[in-house]
Design a protein around this motif. Structure first.
Motif, short mmCIF file in Angstrom:
data_model
loop_
_atom_site.label_atom_id
_atom_site.label_comp_id
_atom_site.label_asym_id
_atom_site.label_seq_id
_atom_site.Cartn_x
_atom_site.Cartn_y
_atom_site.Cartn_z
N TYR A 80 0.84 -1.20 0.00
CA TYR A 80 0.00 0.00 0.00
C TYR A 80 0.87 1.25 0.00
O TYR A 80 1.93 1.27 0.62
N ARG A 81 0.37 2.29 -0.70
CA ARG A 81 1.07 3.56 -0.74
C ARG A 81 1.04 4.18 0.66
O ARG A 81 0.00 4.16 1.33
N ALA A 82 2.16 4.70 1.10
CA ALA A 82 2.21 5.27 2.46
C ALA A 82 3.20 6.43 2.50
O ALA A 82 4.08 6.55 1.65
N LYS A 83 3.02 7.29 3.51
CA LYS A 83 3.99 8.35 3.78
C LYS A 83 4.35 8.25 5.25
O LYS A 83 3.51 7.89 6.08
N THR A 84 5.58 8.60 5.58
CA THR A 84 5.97 8.65 6.99
C THR A 84 6.13 10.10 7.40
O THR A 84 6.64 10.92 6.63
N PRO A 85 5.65 10.45 8.61
CA PRO A 85 5.83 11.83 9.07
C PRO A 85 7.27 12.07 9.55
O PRO A 85 7.96 11.13 9.95
N ALA A 86 7.70 13.32 9.50
CA ALA A 86 8.99 13.70 10.04
C ALA A 86 9.09 13.24 11.49
O ALA A 86 8.10 13.25 12.23
N MET A 87 10.28 12.82 11.90
CA MET A 87 10.62 12.39 13.27
C MET A 87 10.10 10.99 13.62
O MET A 87 10.26 10.54 14.75
N SER A 88 9.47 10.28 12.65
CA SER A 88 9.20 8.86 12.87
C SER A 88 10.54 8.15 12.97
O SER A 88 11.56 8.64 12.47
N VAL A 89 10.56 6.97 13.59
CA VAL A 89 11.76 6.13 13.53
C VAL A 89 11.96 5.70 12.08
O VAL A 89 11.00 5.41 11.37
N SER A 90 13.21 5.67 11.65
CA SER A 90 13.52 5.18 10.31
C SER A 90 13.89 3.70 10.42
O SER A 90 14.83 3.34 11.13
N THR A 91 13.15 2.84 9.72
CA THR A 91 13.48 1.41 9.78
C THR A 91 14.55 1.07 8.74
O THR A 91 15.08 -0.03 8.74
N GLY A 92 14.82 2.02 7.84
CA GLY A 92 15.81 1.77 6.79
C GLY A 92 15.39 0.61 5.91
O GLY A 92 14.25 0.57 5.45
N ASP A 93 16.28 -0.33 5.70
CA ASP A 93 15.96 -1.47 4.83
C ASP A 93 15.17 -2.54 5.57
O ASP A 93 14.73 -3.52 4.97
N GLU A 94 15.03 -2.39 6.87
CA GLU A 94 14.30 -3.39 7.65
C GLU A 94 12.79 -3.12 7.54
O GLU A 94 12.36 -2.12 7.00
N GLU A 95 12.03 -4.05 8.10
CA GLU A 95 10.58 -3.88 8.14
C GLU A 95 10.13 -4.31 9.54
O GLU A 95 10.64 -5.29 10.07
N VAL A 96 9.21 -3.54 10.12
CA VAL A 96 8.62 -3.97 11.40
C VAL A 96 7.35 -4.73 11.07
O VAL A 96 6.46 -4.21 10.40
#
Ligand SMILES: [Zn+2]
Length: 600
Positions: free
Chosen positions: A89-105
């Motif tokens: 799904y298309r998504a946006k992350t807000p500023a100051m969220s944790v960055s998961t980088g190449d990982e996925e939670v």
């Protein structure tokens, strides 16, 4: 007319007409068009080009200005995704969220209905999440609304491992999810978000809700560039001629999401036009006008204005007359000044100047904990934040939901905030409204504020809290201190310097008393922190130290909790009564005014 009314309605009609007649779209409209081509992420080269554009104009007109280069904590979202049942799904992350980088939670989805959306722009910034007993610890919480700091804080406290926010429309809105106001300090740094957060649009949100109801799992990934960056803060200064140490701060943000035309290219252009026009009439200005264009608003939770407040704190505390924020003026269909932010003491002034210049009756509201109001704990009188807006009925007819800018246009914080969101006629009207407001505060011999409006607000607030507390806590010391201050204010205004006869020292003293009232009465109403510190970016209720009175009915049967709330109220009431007592001493001419001057 009473002296108080005369003071509030003061205007130099001839000068005001000349200033307003000088305002035109000739310079600002091409600036709006130019800014509409620049994506102004904080501290990036494109934003720098916007600063240069404004500075070039100031240079050309000879307006004194300076670009500061503070290093602030900034977060730029780069990418995000949500995977569920094999669909991305298309998504946006807000500023100051944790960055998961190449990982996925990854985890089990827990759907928590977001409740009814508020009707006021303030609700967009300050709402929290009600879990209603849902088990969310260790899960990915799916809920409706914007990814706002209050909601993300609640998710973290409940032990969620990630948050997915379902925005109400087709577009996904950008935003910032930290409660840390400005660059973090030792006390606030620990409040930095610790989970990844994303937003999806309404339709995709419905698919995810169906998956959650079937016990589905999801994967969330986010990529952000978060860290220390040099950001540009542009400040123009037009010195006053009669009381140059006293200053008015007009300010708004230059950084943006996407090309941010309605939020806030129109405001940037409006402030530029005011700089031009006030510079032209500089010999007639009594006080100093500072105009600031911030970076770090969208990507550093007001980092620019917070840096400025920190850097100029003592000067503002001594001599700041008012701060006037300029965000999202001149937008399409914005025909009202409903939901206009104004502190109580400024309401009669704001009402008079807006009706005089636009013929529109404004509907002022308590300023929310948002929008570069980085001066509350200093105690600066403040008015305006978001500017003109479409009416609630107009919004309902268009099927729009509440947003936090762009005059109510739902292009706010999206790729659609483009040139069509700006409106020439509305921009001209709003520039004239801002110019008249700023001119009157700059030149009114007596600061045009009515502090009995503040005591009336306090009385109403305390009344509501007492009603909730019943016989569980006695707020009569607060009530008595409010009454005593109000009686003293009655005499103060009745005996104030009369028009035309006042001598310099009397006028300066009268104004110093009014500014000191701000330093004493604004912090207790808008801040839980000591002076010069910044409250979290979550809702601050009126007289926040006494607001726990509202919880007393709920904890009445629980002696431990009731004891804690009562102790809190006892301390909070002491703080309030102490501030009111000092204010009364100042009004009666017995208390200290401002600390010794900073300048020789
Ligand atoms: Zn804005």
């Amino acid at each position: 007319m009473s002296r108080l009314l005369e003071m509030i309605a003061w205007s130099d009609e001839a000068l005001e007409r000349r200033v307003l007649d000088s305002i035109s779209l000739k310079a600002p409209w091409p600036v709006v068009e130019h800014l509409a081509t620049l994506t102004r992420l904080s501290g990036t080269p494109e934003e720098r080009r916007a600063v240069e554009l404004l500075a070039r104009h100031l240079e050309g007109w000879g307006v004194p200005h300076r670009v500061y280069e503070p290093e602030c904590f900034i977060s730029i979202p780069l990418a995000a995704s949500v995977r569920c049942n094999g669909t991305a799904y298309r998504a946006k992350t807000p500023a100051m969220s944790v960055s998961t980088g190449d990982e996925e939670v990854t985890g089990e989805l827990a759907y928590v209905p977001g409740g009814a959306a508020g009707s006021s722009p303030g609700d967009v910034f300050s709402a929290g999440v009600e879990f209603g007993g849902a088990r969310v610890a260790g899960r990915i919480v799916l809920t409706e609304g914007m990814a706002s700091p209050g909601k993300v804080k609640d998710l973290m406290a409940a032990g969620a491992i990630a948050g997915i926010f379902i925005n109400p429309g087709q577009n996904i809105h950008e935003g910032i999810c930290t409660t840390v106001w400005g660059t973090p300090d030792l006390d606030s740094a620990a409040r930095q978000p610790t989970i990844p957060v994303v937003a999806v649009n309404y339709a995709d949100g419905q698919a995810l809700i169906r998956a959650a109801r079937q016990g589905g799992r999801a994967g969330v990934s986010t990529r952000l560039e978060t860290g220390w960056r040099t950001i540009p803060v542009l400040v123009a200064e037009i010195p006053g001629t009669r009381a140059p140490e006293e200053c008015v701060l007009l300010h708004g943000h230059l950084d943006s999401w996407h090309t941010g035309v309605g939020d806030n290219a129109t405001g940037d252009a409006a402030m530029l036009e005011l700089a031009r026009v006030f510079w032209r009439h500089r010999r007639r200005l009594a006080r100093t006008l500072r105009i600031a264009w911030w970076s770090g608003h969208s990507h550093g939770r007001y980092a620019g204005s917070t840096w400025y407040a920190d850097t100029h704190a003592l000067d503002l505390a001594r001599y700041g007359v008012a701060q006037v924020n300029c965000d999202s003026p001149g937008c399409r269909w914005a025909t009202t000044y409903d939901h206009l932010s104004a502190m109580s003491e400024t309401v009669p002034f704001v009402d008079a100047v807006i009706r005089a210049t636009t013929g529109i009756t404004p509907q002022p509201e308590r300023p929310p904990r948002a929008g570069d109001y980085s001066f509350n704990s200093i105690g600066l009188s403040s008015f305006y934040m978001l500017s003109s807006t479409m009416s609630d009925t107009d919004r309902a007819e268009r099927g729009y939901y509440a947003v936090g800018g762009c005059g109510g246009n739902i292009a706010w914080h999206t790729e659609d905030d483009t040139l069509e969101i700006a409106d020439r006629d509305n921009l001209l009207r709003d520039m004239r409204m801002y110019a008249a407001s700023v001119l009157r505060v700059l030149n009114a011999p007596l600061h045009p504020f009515d502090w009995t409006r503040t005591t009336a607000e306090f009385r109403q607030t305390v009344g509501g809290y007492q009603q909730a507390a019943g016989d569980q806590f006695d707020l009569s010391p607060a009530r008595e201190a409010i009454d005593a201050l109000e009686a003293a204010l009655g005499e103060f205004y009745a005996g104030g310097p009369a028009r035309g006869t006042a001598r310099g020292a009397t006028v300066r003293r009268f104004n110093a008393v009014q500014r000191r009232l701000g330093r004493l009465l604004i912090p207790v109403n808008y801040s839980r922190m000591p002076a010069f510190w910044h409250d979290p970016a979550i809702n601050v209720p009126p007289l926040p130290d006494l607001a726990p009175a509202l919880a007393l009915p709920r904890v009445a049967g629980d002696p431990a909790q009731r004891g804690i709330v009562r102790a809190h109220l006892a301390r909070g009431q002491n703080r309030l009564v102490w501030a009111l007592t000092q204010a009364r001493e100042v009004v009666l001419g017995r208390g200290p005014l401002t600390p010794p001057p900073a300048r020789p």
